[in-house]
Design an enzyme around this catalytic site. Structure first.
Site, PDB file in Angstrom:
ATOM      1  N   ASP A  56       0.870  -1.166   0.000  1.00 28.85           N
ATOM      2  CA  ASP A  56       0.000   0.000   0.000  1.00 28.85           C
ATOM      3  C   ASP A  56       0.913   1.224   0.000  1.00 28.85           C
ATOM      4  OD1 ASP A  56       1.014   0.136   2.523  1.00 28.85           O
ATOM      5  OD2 ASP A  56      -0.899   0.424   3.529  1.00 28.85           O
TER       6      ASP A  56
ATOM      7  N   THR B 275       0.986   5.331  -1.491  1.00 33.16           N
ATOM      8  CA  THR B 275       1.420   5.992  -2.715  1.00 33.16           C
ATOM      9  C   THR B 275       2.919   6.248  -2.640  1.00 33.16           C
ATOM     10  OG1 THR B 275      -0.719   7.073  -2.859  1.00 33.16           O
ATOM     11  CG2 THR B 275       1.048   7.999  -4.174  1.00 33.16           C
TER      12      THR B 275
END
Length: 616
Positions: A527, A529
């Protein structure tokens, strides 16, 4: 369940291996022991009393085990080993690690040395331990009033009164080992190529008419001397050390094999009459091993050069992480700002962080608010909005506003320092497969030597005429074919390079075991960004609502964001330019932290931001 225990009584790698073996001998236990710090990490199926662990250690020596209290202090008790090494050097926290060296093979665990040189056990070049603390800034007068004189603290030049400016300092010992090896390698190449060509061309019919075989042999001898006695002499020193300490390794084979080949060739050159006809060519010259000697030594030297380069790259990765932290900070004393070195920051100090500056230490905001770029920790490209009382971390970058903060964690207690220490520790950790490599290389060298001895004995007994000459020749052939053995270097080098390369690409590997286990992973769940993306936002599509057209939305949004430094604003401007939108001038521009931007474009009031901004 996993537990950490402190081991007292260890002073060398032999102790560590003995304790690890004893603990793993207890049913239901998987133990990993490190020498520095002296800790045993034990995974057990069910709880095992410390008394039972102590019984296992008492049976093998004067060792004690206790639950780890986190202090990790060095123990100085006597060892059970027959040879007690020198007491490890404890590096005070306030002293930089300049001049601290370690063996890349970790022959004595994590023992370090105060001077460069060779490992007393295996003879390897001692590598310089990278500095894991942010270096103190150095200062100089911008007018160079006193030449290149530098100062340890900021202030004014005593000659002209100008403010001293921070300068970058360079480590004089940077890559010294690599430069020395590079020089020796090129010297070895210059002399090895002629020897190789003379030996190979001598096999071509008619070459003896150009260069007489006797002259060729003497030329090979002359070109071999600089390689043996200068460029590669360190290998023979290492071989002698390994024999003297009975720590046989790849240099044992290299030294014995190439040394015997060199001496054999000299005898064959000076006294060819002692050799049987079977070892001579058609012209009565003995087949010499000068080319084998220099080629093997040069190739091993190349391996050492690549190893030194890999060490340098790993240290460079650590230094790149160190660059994330500033070298100085602004201390607030009774309302006045004062520049100080980052090493002088104490817990509780009030620091001022100006726009665009890096946050010097971990702490919390005392007064003010700003947006902080924390991408070096989180991978998130969007700055995080911080207000009074919020935590901030060393190495992250302040946005467009100034604030004061309270220092909570300084020095090696900061998050950035812990990350750097973890990368350094991981690059020097042992993978499980390395235990196998250590065992194989530990048996390989003595087995090869025994085979060479057996070859000599067999030929000496059943070799017929000139039996001893045949025995020596074939024993040397066994040694030359068997060396060099790279088992002892392959695994630690691959781990070190892998961890260092990962750090350069923003991937922090916990230890060598984790790196090895990655080979068995077939599904990876991630996970955040910036982990598997570029870490930069981009605009894919704009959808107009109401009476606005697509062109108007792109025109106004691109124009209003021209003066903003926010990553989202940069993405919008980039999208507008890609769509050839005409961007207009903006007046009365204002950036509202955590909300968006407002301004006047072509007489119209334009706002672009989140829901909170639009509602206001």
């Amino acid at each position: 369940m996993s537990h950490s225990y402190r081991i007292d009584g260890m002073t060398c790698n032999g102790c560590r291996a003995r304790i690890e073996k004893a603990l793993n001998g207890i049913m239901g236990i998987e133990a990993v022991v490190t020498l520095n710090p002296p800790i045993a990490s034990i995974t057990m199926d069910k709880h095992i009393p410390t008394e039972q662990l102590q019984e296992a250690l008492s049976a093998i020596g004067n060792y004690t085990i206790s639950p780890d209290n986190g202090e990790n202090k060095h123990n100085e008790k006597a060892s059970c080993c027959s040879v007690v090494p020198q007491k490890p050097i404890v590096i005070p926290k306030d002293i930089q690690a300049d001049g601290i060296y370690y063996c890349p093979m970790y022959c004595e665990g994590d023992k370090v040395y105060q001077k460069s040189g060779n490992c007393p056990v295996c003879g390897m070049n001692l590598e310089k331990k990278p500095t894991l603390q942010v270096a103190s800034a150095k200062y100089a007068c911008p007018m160079h009033c006193e030449g290149d004189k530098v100062y340890d603290k900021p202030g004014n030049c005593p000659v002209c009164g100008m403010d001293l400016v921070a300068i970058a300092t360079q480590d004089k010992d940077e890559n010294k080992s690599y430069r020395d090896l590079l020089r020796k390698f090129w010297i070895a190449i210059v002399f090895t190529i002629p020897v190789f060509l003379l030996a190979m061309l001598g096999m071509i019919h008619g070459f003896s008419d150009v260069v007489h075989p006797k002259l060729s042999s003497w030329l090979q001898f002359g070109f071999t001397i600089p390689v043996v006695f200068y460029a590669a002499w360190m290998f023979f020193e290492r071989a002698w050390v390994s024999i003297r300490t009975m720590k046989l390794n790849m240099f044992t084979l290299i030294g014995i094999g190439t040394g015997a080949a060199f001496l054999f060739s000299i005898v064959g050159l000076l006294f060819p009459s002692v050799f049987p006809d079977q070892l001579k060519d058609s012209m009565g010259n003995v087949h010499l091993y000068f080319e084998a000697t220099v080629v093997i030594l040069t190739l091993v030297l190349l391996g050492q050069l690549l190893e030194a380069k890999a060490h340098g790259r790993t240290n460079t990765a650590l230094k790149e992480l160190l660059k994330l932290a500033p070298t100085e900070a602004t201390l607030v004393v009774e309302g006045h700002d004062q520049k100080i070195s980052i090493q002088d920051i104490k817990k509780g100090d009030i620091l001022r962080v100006k726009p665009g500056e890096k946050i010097p230490v971990d702490g919390y905001i005392q007064k003010g608010e700003s947006s902080i770029d924390e991408s070096m920790i989180t991978g998130e490209p969007i700055p995080s909005d911080k207000k009074e009382g919020d935590k901030v971390s060393s190495g992250t970058i302040n946005g467009t506003k100034s604030f004061t903060m309270v220092a909570e964690r300084v020095g090696d207690e900061t998050l950035l320092s812990q990350i750097i220490a973890m990368v350094d520790s991981a690059s020097r950790s042992k993978a499980p497969i390395q235990k196998l490599a250590d065992k194989v290389s530990g048996w390989f060298v003595p087995i090869v030597i025994l085979i060479a001895v057996a070859t000599f004995v067999v030929w000496a007994i059943w070799g017929g005429n000139s039996a001893y000459v045949f025995a020596i020749s074939n024993a040397i052939a066994v040694l030359i074919i068997a060396c060099p053995c790279a088992l002892g270097l392959a695994t630690p080098m691959s781990v070190m390079v892998g961890v260092g390369k990962g750090a350069q690409n923003g991937i922090l590997i916990k230890n060598a075991e984790a790196l090895e286990r990655m080979d068995k992973i077939d599904v990876l769940i991630t996970d955040k960004t910036g982990t598997i993306t570029e870490g930069r936002p981009s605009v894919e599509k704009m959808i107009p609502l109401g009476d606005f057209t697509q062109e108007e939305v792109v025109h106004y949004s691109g124009s209003i964001n021209i003066h903003s430094e926010h990553p989202l604003a940069e993405a919008v401007v980039k999208y507008a330019k890609e769509n050839n939108a005409a961007l207009a001038e903006v007046s009365e521009f204002e950036a509202i932290a955590g909300q968006g931007v407002v301004g006047t474009i072509e007489g119209k009031r334009v706002a672009l931001g989140n829901k909170k901004l639009i509602e206001s």
